[in-house]
Write a protein that holds these residues in place. Sequence first.
Motif, PDB file in Angstrom:
ATOM      1  N   TYR A  21      40.639  37.369  37.962  1.00  0.00           N
ATOM      2  CA  TYR A  21      41.760  36.024  38.566  1.00  0.00           C
ATOM      3  C   TYR A  21      41.058  34.823  39.064  1.00  0.00           C
ATOM      4  CZ  TYR A  21      46.127  34.592  40.497  1.00  0.00           C
ATOM      5  OH  TYR A  21      47.095  33.990  40.784  1.00  0.00           O
ATOM      6  N   LEU A  34      52.748  32.690  45.305  1.00  0.00           N
ATOM      7  CA  LEU A  34      53.458  33.486  44.312  1.00  0.00           C
ATOM      8  C   LEU A  34      54.931  33.641  44.433  1.00  0.00           C
ATOM      9  CD1 LEU A  34      50.505  35.568  42.900  1.00  0.00           C
ATOM     10  CD2 LEU A  34      51.210  33.773  41.912  1.00  0.00           C
ATOM     11  N   ALA A  65      51.046  42.523  35.900  1.00  0.00           N
ATOM     12  CA  ALA A  65      50.355  41.375  36.609  1.00  0.00           C
ATOM     13  C   ALA A  65      51.745  40.696  37.539  1.00  0.00           C
ATOM     14  CB  ALA A  65      49.591  40.217  36.152  1.00  0.00           C
ATOM     15  N   GLY A  67      52.469  40.391  40.663  1.00  0.00           N
ATOM     16  CA  GLY A  67      52.279  39.762  42.012  1.00  0.00           C
ATOM     17  C   GLY A  67      53.211  40.334  42.843  1.00  0.00           C
ATOM     18  N   ASP A  88      50.071  45.328  39.588  1.00  0.00           N
ATOM     19  CA  ASP A  88      49.340  44.262  39.856  1.00  0.00           C
ATOM     20  C   ASP A  88      47.933  44.822  40.249  1.00  0.00           C
ATOM     21  OD1 ASP A  88      50.047  41.220  40.046  1.00  0.00           O
ATOM     22  OD2 ASP A  88      48.237  41.813  41.492  1.00  0.00           O
ATOM     23  N   ARG A  89      47.067  44.054  40.337  1.00  0.00           N
ATOM     24  CA  ARG A  89      45.606  44.529  40.641  1.00  0.00           C
ATOM     25  C   ARG A  89      45.558  44.499  42.107  1.00  0.00           C
ATOM     26  NH1 ARG A  89      39.538  44.354  38.811  1.00  0.00           N
ATOM     27  NH2 ARG A  89      38.833  45.278  40.758  1.00  0.00           N
ATOM     28  N   MET A  93      49.534  42.408  47.513  1.00  0.00           N
ATOM     29  CA  MET A  93      50.836  41.886  46.738  1.00  0.00           C
ATOM     30  C   MET A  93      51.672  43.279  46.426  1.00  0.00           C
ATOM     31  SD  MET A  93      49.863  38.870  44.478  1.00  0.00           S
ATOM     32  CE  MET A  93      48.382  37.736  44.750  1.00  0.00           C
ATOM     33  N   MET A 114      47.286  48.481  39.366  1.00  0.00           N
ATOM     34  CA  MET A 114      46.904  48.833  38.312  1.00  0.00           C
ATOM     35  C   MET A 114      46.162  47.815  37.824  1.00  0.00           C
ATOM     36  SD  MET A 114      48.651  50.853  35.221  1.00  0.00           S
ATOM     37  CE  MET A 114      49.399  51.974  36.057  1.00  0.00           C
ATOM     38  N   ASP A 115      44.945  47.815  37.173  1.00  0.00           N
ATOM     39  CA  ASP A 115      43.948  46.790  36.700  1.00  0.00           C
ATOM     40  C   ASP A 115      44.647  46.817  35.007  1.00  0.00           C
ATOM     41  OD1 ASP A 115      42.015  44.851  35.599  1.00  0.00           O
ATOM     42  OD2 ASP A 115      40.516  46.041  36.652  1.00  0.00           O
ATOM     43  N   ILE A 116      44.863  45.447  34.702  1.00  0.00           N
ATOM     44  CA  ILE A 116      45.307  45.261  33.459  1.00  0.00           C
ATOM     45  C   ILE A 116      44.172  45.054  32.376  1.00  0.00           C
ATOM     46  CG2 ILE A 116      47.714  44.826  34.118  1.00  0.00           C
ATOM     47  CD1 ILE A 116      47.029  41.794  33.074  1.00  0.00           C
ATOM     48  N   ARG A 133      54.107  37.315  32.577  1.00  0.00           N
ATOM     49  CA  ARG A 133      54.237  35.668  32.873  1.00  0.00           C
ATOM     50  C   ARG A 133      52.864  35.213  33.469  1.00  0.00           C
ATOM     51  NH1 ARG A 133      59.302  33.918  36.292  1.00  0.00           N
ATOM     52  NH2 ARG A 133      58.018  34.654  38.022  1.00  0.00           N
ATOM     53  N   LEU A 134      52.382  34.098  32.983  1.00  0.00           N
ATOM     54  CA  LEU A 134      51.259  33.501  33.798  1.00  0.00           C
ATOM     55  C   LEU A 134      49.874  34.408  33.841  1.00  0.00           C
ATOM     56  CD1 LEU A 134      52.805  31.368  36.422  1.00  0.00           C
ATOM     57  CD2 LEU A 134      51.275  30.249  34.622  1.00  0.00           C
ATOM     58  N   VAL A 138      44.441  34.949  34.575  1.00  0.00           N
ATOM     59  CA  VAL A 138      44.042  36.521  34.761  1.00  0.00           C
ATOM     60  C   VAL A 138      43.148  37.012  33.925  1.00  0.00           C
ATOM     61  CG1 VAL A 138      44.868  38.874  34.982  1.00  0.00           C
ATOM     62  CG2 VAL A 138      46.198  36.811  35.812  1.00  0.00           C
TER      63      VAL A 138
HETATM   64  C1  LIG Z   1      49.601  33.628  38.239  1.00  0.00           C
HETATM   65  S1  LIG Z   1      50.092  35.129  39.127  1.00  0.00           S
HETATM   66  C2  LIG Z   1      51.193  35.612  38.143  1.00  0.00           C
HETATM   67  C3  LIG Z   1      52.311  36.578  38.843  1.00  0.00           C
HETATM   68  C4  LIG Z   1      53.809  36.940  38.148  1.00  0.00           C
HETATM   69  N1  LIG Z   1      53.296  37.459  36.714  1.00  0.00           N
HETATM   70  C5  LIG Z   1      54.487  35.582  37.999  1.00  0.00           C
HETATM   71  O1  LIG Z   1      54.678  34.962  37.111  1.00  0.00           O
HETATM   72  O2  LIG Z   1      55.292  35.289  39.062  1.00  0.00           O
HETATM   73  C6  LIG Z   1      48.882  36.259  38.433  1.00  0.00           C
HETATM   74  C7  LIG Z   1      48.838  37.979  38.906  1.00  0.00           C
HETATM   75  O3  LIG Z   1      47.856  38.613  38.340  1.00  0.00           O
HETATM   76  C8  LIG Z   1      47.412  39.449  39.242  1.00  0.00           C
HETATM   77  N2  LIG Z   1      46.142  39.967  38.780  1.00  0.00           N
HETATM   78  C9  LIG Z   1      44.776  39.391  38.718  1.00  0.00           C
HETATM   79  N3  LIG Z   1      43.967  40.038  38.135  1.00  0.00           N
HETATM   80  C10 LIG Z   1      44.744  41.371  37.725  1.00  0.00           C
HETATM   81  C11 LIG Z   1      44.309  42.467  36.994  1.00  0.00           C
HETATM   82  N4  LIG Z   1      42.862  42.562  36.642  1.00  0.00           N
HETATM   83  N5  LIG Z   1      45.016  43.407  36.914  1.00  0.00           N
HETATM   84  C12 LIG Z   1      46.245  43.104  37.392  1.00  0.00           C
HETATM   85  N6  LIG Z   1      46.784  42.153  37.973  1.00  0.00           N
HETATM   86  C13 LIG Z   1      45.801  41.082  38.121  1.00  0.00           C
HETATM   87  C14 LIG Z   1      47.052  38.647  40.569  1.00  0.00           C
HETATM   88  O4  LIG Z   1      47.165  39.494  41.669  1.00  0.00           O
HETATM   89  C15 LIG Z   1      48.649  37.932  40.561  1.00  0.00           C
HETATM   90  O5  LIG Z   1      49.536  38.566  41.306  1.00  0.00           O
END
Ligand SMILES: C[S@@+](CC[C@H](N)C(=O)[O-])C[C@H]1O[C@@H](n2cnc3c(N)ncnc32)[C@H](O)[C@@H]1O
Length: 306
Positions: A21, A34, A65, A67, A88-89, A93, A114-116, A133-134, A138
Amino acid sequence: MVGQTLNNIDKEKRMERQHTYIFDLNSPAELARLINQDRFLTQAMGGPLAGLPTLPARAKVLDVACGPGGWVLDTALERPDLDVAGIDRSEPMIAYAIARAQAQARTNATFGVMDITQPLDFSDATFDLINARLLLGVLKREAWDAFLDECTRILKPGGILRLIEPDDGGSTNSPTFEHLSSLGMKALWNGGYGFSLNGRTFGMAPELLRKLKQRGYQTALSAFVGDYSHDSPGWADFYHNTEITTPQLRFPLIKAGQLTEEEFDQLYQRELAEMWGDDFTALWHFVIIYGTAPARQPQQQDIHEG
Ligand SMILES: C[S@@+](CC[C@H](N)C(=O)[O-])C[C@H]1O[C@@H](n2cnc3c(N)ncnc32)[C@H](O)[C@@H]1O
């Protein structure tokens, strides 16, 4: 079952593995950003489920993910008859999302760490809808294929994968916002994110669309745009978002030799001052890709041959 956790990595491995991230996923400022960003984006989309066909009662929904859980909780409120999960990782959050679900007694919302970038801890053909989303900052570009394969595996045949990504960081009339934004986009591109040819845009939608078609999805597109100009109700949200994202570019831009510390600090202050101008205009465009999963999940071999 509010507060249920889903873990695909044990604690030690989680500590060891680097995440990709672009921002600090354990930072309270990022969590606050977020919460705010989710609210203004879901509003610009017309609601959490806008544009989707009506899901049947008891359908299973996953937000990857997620958030601090805003989209999951909005969906669970709008459709109490759906089972909505968020992963989310970031442990802070997810802890916050669980606390919100408990406070709202939102018993059809569950969250887990969880780690995506790893295989997802769900059985094949579990979900009717996966929302993402977004993920631009990531997943590095080479991580997308494995991620989309995992989504395809856990979606029911005929289930929907919805991907929502911006094509840039917003179009404004602030010279300093534009300058910092183009430096930031170039740094992201150099770091391995986005699919554009040269970093001028993020280039997400065309390539993600191609990847879904390759996997046998039926696809459709739509778009939305938010107005964050000085005279619009969304201005304060966009301002606070910029206030938190821009400083996170400081270290990468200085390390890459793009700016000195002094130059960066001056540009940041000037960017915020320009956003306060009465004539400040900003629009932020997003593309939504809807993919309906094929009846038969394609095998790896089909994808590489196709
Ligand atoms: C830009 S934010 C988007 C949050 C949400 N999807 C939204 O649109 O409101 C990216 C999210 O990805 C999570 N993230 C980062 N690396 C990740 C991973 N390897 N596995 C799961 N979540 C992850 C971050 O903690 C963060 O909450």
